[in-house]
Structure formats: structure tokens, C-alpha cells
Scaffold this motif. Structure first.
Motif, PDB file in Angstrom:
ATOM      1  N   GLU A   1      47.926  37.755  47.391  1.00 26.06           N
ATOM      2  CA  GLU A   1      47.674  39.139  46.650  1.00 26.06           C
ATOM      3  C   GLU A   1      47.691  38.681  45.051  1.00 26.06           C
ATOM      4  N   THR A   2      48.824  37.866  44.747  1.00 19.08           N
ATOM      5  CA  THR A   2      48.853  37.453  43.178  1.00 19.08           C
ATOM      6  C   THR A   2      47.529  36.673  42.840  1.00 19.08           C
ATOM      7  N   TRP A   3      47.275  35.708  43.537  1.00 20.44           N
ATOM      8  CA  TRP A   3      46.137  34.709  43.464  1.00 20.44           C
ATOM      9  C   TRP A   3      44.864  35.568  43.144  1.00 20.44           C
ATOM     10  N   ILE A   4      44.599  36.527  43.871  1.00 18.05           N
ATOM     11  CA  ILE A   4      43.294  37.061  43.874  1.00 18.05           C
ATOM     12  C   ILE A   4      43.644  38.113  42.761  1.00 18.05           C
ATOM     13  N   GLU A   5      44.625  38.705  42.529  1.00 15.91           N
ATOM     14  CA  GLU A   5      44.893  39.676  41.290  1.00 15.91           C
ATOM     15  C   GLU A   5      44.419  38.898  40.098  1.00 15.91           C
ATOM     16  N   ARG A   6      45.097  37.747  39.843  1.00 16.02           N
ATOM     17  CA  ARG A   6      44.543  37.093  38.637  1.00 16.02           C
ATOM     18  C   ARG A   6      43.221  36.371  38.863  1.00 16.02           C
ATOM     19  N   ALA A   7      42.883  36.264  39.529  1.00 20.91           N
ATOM     20  CA  ALA A   7      41.478  35.791  39.903  1.00 20.91           C
ATOM     21  C   ALA A   7      40.351  36.958  39.398  1.00 20.91           C
ATOM     22  N   GLU A   8      40.725  38.128  39.676  1.00 21.17           N
ATOM     23  CA  GLU A   8      39.790  39.287  39.479  1.00 21.17           C
ATOM     24  C   GLU A   8      40.135  39.575  38.049  1.00 21.17           C
ATOM     25  N   ALA A   9      41.200  39.369  37.560  1.00 16.84           N
ATOM     26  CA  ALA A   9      41.303  39.693  35.999  1.00 16.84           C
ATOM     27  C   ALA A   9      40.542  38.726  35.139  1.00 16.84           C
ATOM     28  N   ALA A  10      39.960  37.599  35.585  1.00 21.61           N
ATOM     29  CA  ALA A  10      39.053  36.785  34.940  1.00 21.61           C
ATOM     30  C   ALA A  10      38.094  36.118  35.702  1.00 21.61           C
ATOM     31  N   PRO A  11      37.114  36.797  36.404  1.00 21.29           N
ATOM     32  CA  PRO A  11      36.366  36.334  37.157  1.00 21.29           C
ATOM     33  C   PRO A  11      35.367  35.160  36.900  1.00 21.29           C
ATOM     34  N   ALA A  12      34.933  35.354  35.441  1.00 26.06           N
ATOM     35  CA  ALA A  12      34.127  34.018  34.847  1.00 26.06           C
ATOM     36  C   ALA A  12      34.866  32.914  34.944  1.00 26.06           C
TER      37      ALA A  12
END
Length: 205
Positions: A96-107
Motif C-alpha cells: 500500500e505504501t509503495w503504490i501510494e508513493r508511486a501514485e503521488a508521482a506517476p511520471a
């Protein structure tokens, strides 16, 4: 998800961080391939001379950005996992943390996964270093009393690589298709638990 500055704007580290932030902003705006040094310094509000005082070229700045971004991601994940929680909960917390951080900066996330392999010689060292950092993180998170009680520590490196590779590709594909990484959170959690659960079952026979 790009690194947060811990220095003041008027010191060397501050200019370096501003340039990395400028690179991240340009990637978000134009993508890595269409990013130029001129665009980076425009976002950083500094000069080309300052850029070349810190980086040999755009590629060197990109390597620094990806290295520091992933180091930050590893810190976030490590801090989010409760080592005393049931192992399935620990897996959920990490994913959940990995995906949350990934979604914060998708580019930046997509650029890490798709653009780094095109860097040539520099990419091989970067990919290896980042992979090893994530493998170490997973093996460290699993090196607790809760995991040792299951009789499966250390978690085999090939298994960790399979898990990480699958998650990276899932996130990249979703982002490329215009979706949100968080739409895949539950699937990613269930798949990760299933993979690790299979290893537990085999290891404890």
C-alpha cells in the motif's frame, strides 16, 4: 515522490536539490526523453552553469534523481511496516505504501521503469543498484521474530526479484494505460501474499 530538500537554497546541496526537483517537474510535464537541460534549469530557476557544476549531463542528473527517489521510497516503506504485525498485514502495509508513493508521482515512477533501461551503460549499474537496495529492504523487513518463527528467513533472493518485477510492471502498465496505480492495490496485495504464502507452504513441509 521525488526527494525532499533538507538543505537551504543558497548552499551547494540546495542548488543540487533544486535541479533534481526541476528535472522531476520537467519529466512530469514533458517526459524524460523530451526533457532538456534548458527545461530543467527553467524549472529550477537557476543557470546552465549551475547545472553543469553539479551534473555532467541530463543523464547523470536522471541517475541521481532515480537513485534518490528510490532511496526515499525504501525509507517510506520501511517506516510503514509494523514488524510485530501478522506477516500478511506487513505485506499489505508495504504494498500500500509503495503504490501510494508511486501514485503521488506517476511520471517519475513510469520514467524509472521505462526510461532507465534506455540509458545504456549507466542503466545497468543503476538498475542493479536499485534492485539490490529493494532486495535488501525486503529481506531486512522479513528478518524479524514473526518471520523467523515461520521458518522461512531469509526470503530467497530470486523470489524477491520475482515479486518486485511483477509489481513494477503492474504499476507501469496501469499508469501507461491512464489508470491509477491504487486501482491495483488489492490485486497486488493478494498476489504478493499468495506468492509468499506458497513459499511458506513449501518451506515448512
Amino acid at each position: 515522490m521525488h526527494p525532499v530538500s533538507t538543505t537551504t537554497p543558497d548552499d551547494g546541496g540546495g542548488f543540487r536539490q533544486r535541479l533534481l526537483d526541476g528535472l522531476a517537474a520537467s519529466i512530469a510535464e514533458h517526459g524524460y526523453r523530451n526533457t532538456t537541460v534548458a527545461g530543467i534549469v527553467r524549472h529550477a530557476r537557476t543557470s546552465r552553469r549551475t547545472f553543469y557544476e553539479h551534473f555532467a549531463d541530463k543523464e547523470a542528473a536522471f541517475v541521481a534523481l532515480i537513485t534518490e527517489t528510490n532511496a526515499e521510497l525504501i525509507r517510506w516503506i520501511s517506516a510503514a511496516v509494523d514488524p510485530h504485525a501478522p506477516w500478511e498485514h506487513q505485506v499489505r502495509q508495504a504494498i500500500e505504501t509503495w503504490i501510494e508513493r508511486a501514485e503521488a508521482a506517476p511520471a517519475i515512477t513510469l520514467s524509472w521503469i521505462r526510461d532507465v533501461p534506455a540509458l545504456g551503460e549507466a542503466s545497468r549499474a543503476l538498475q542493479r543498484d536499485v534492485l539490490e537496495a529493494f532486495v535488501t529492504m525486503v529481506q531486512t523487513l522479513c528478518d524479524t521474530e514473526e518471520w523467523r518463527a515461520l521458518g522461512v528467513v531469509p526470503v530467497p533472493r530470486p523470489l524477491v526479484i520475482m515479486l518486485l518485477g511483477g509489481l513494477r510492471e503492474l504499476i507501469a502498465t496501469v499508469v501507461e494505460d491512464g489508470g491509477r496505480a491504487s486501482d491495483m492495490t488489492e490485486l497486488a496485495v493478494r498476489a504478493s501474499i499468495a506468492l509468499l504464502g506458497l513459499h511458506l507452504a513449501v518451506a515448512t513441509r
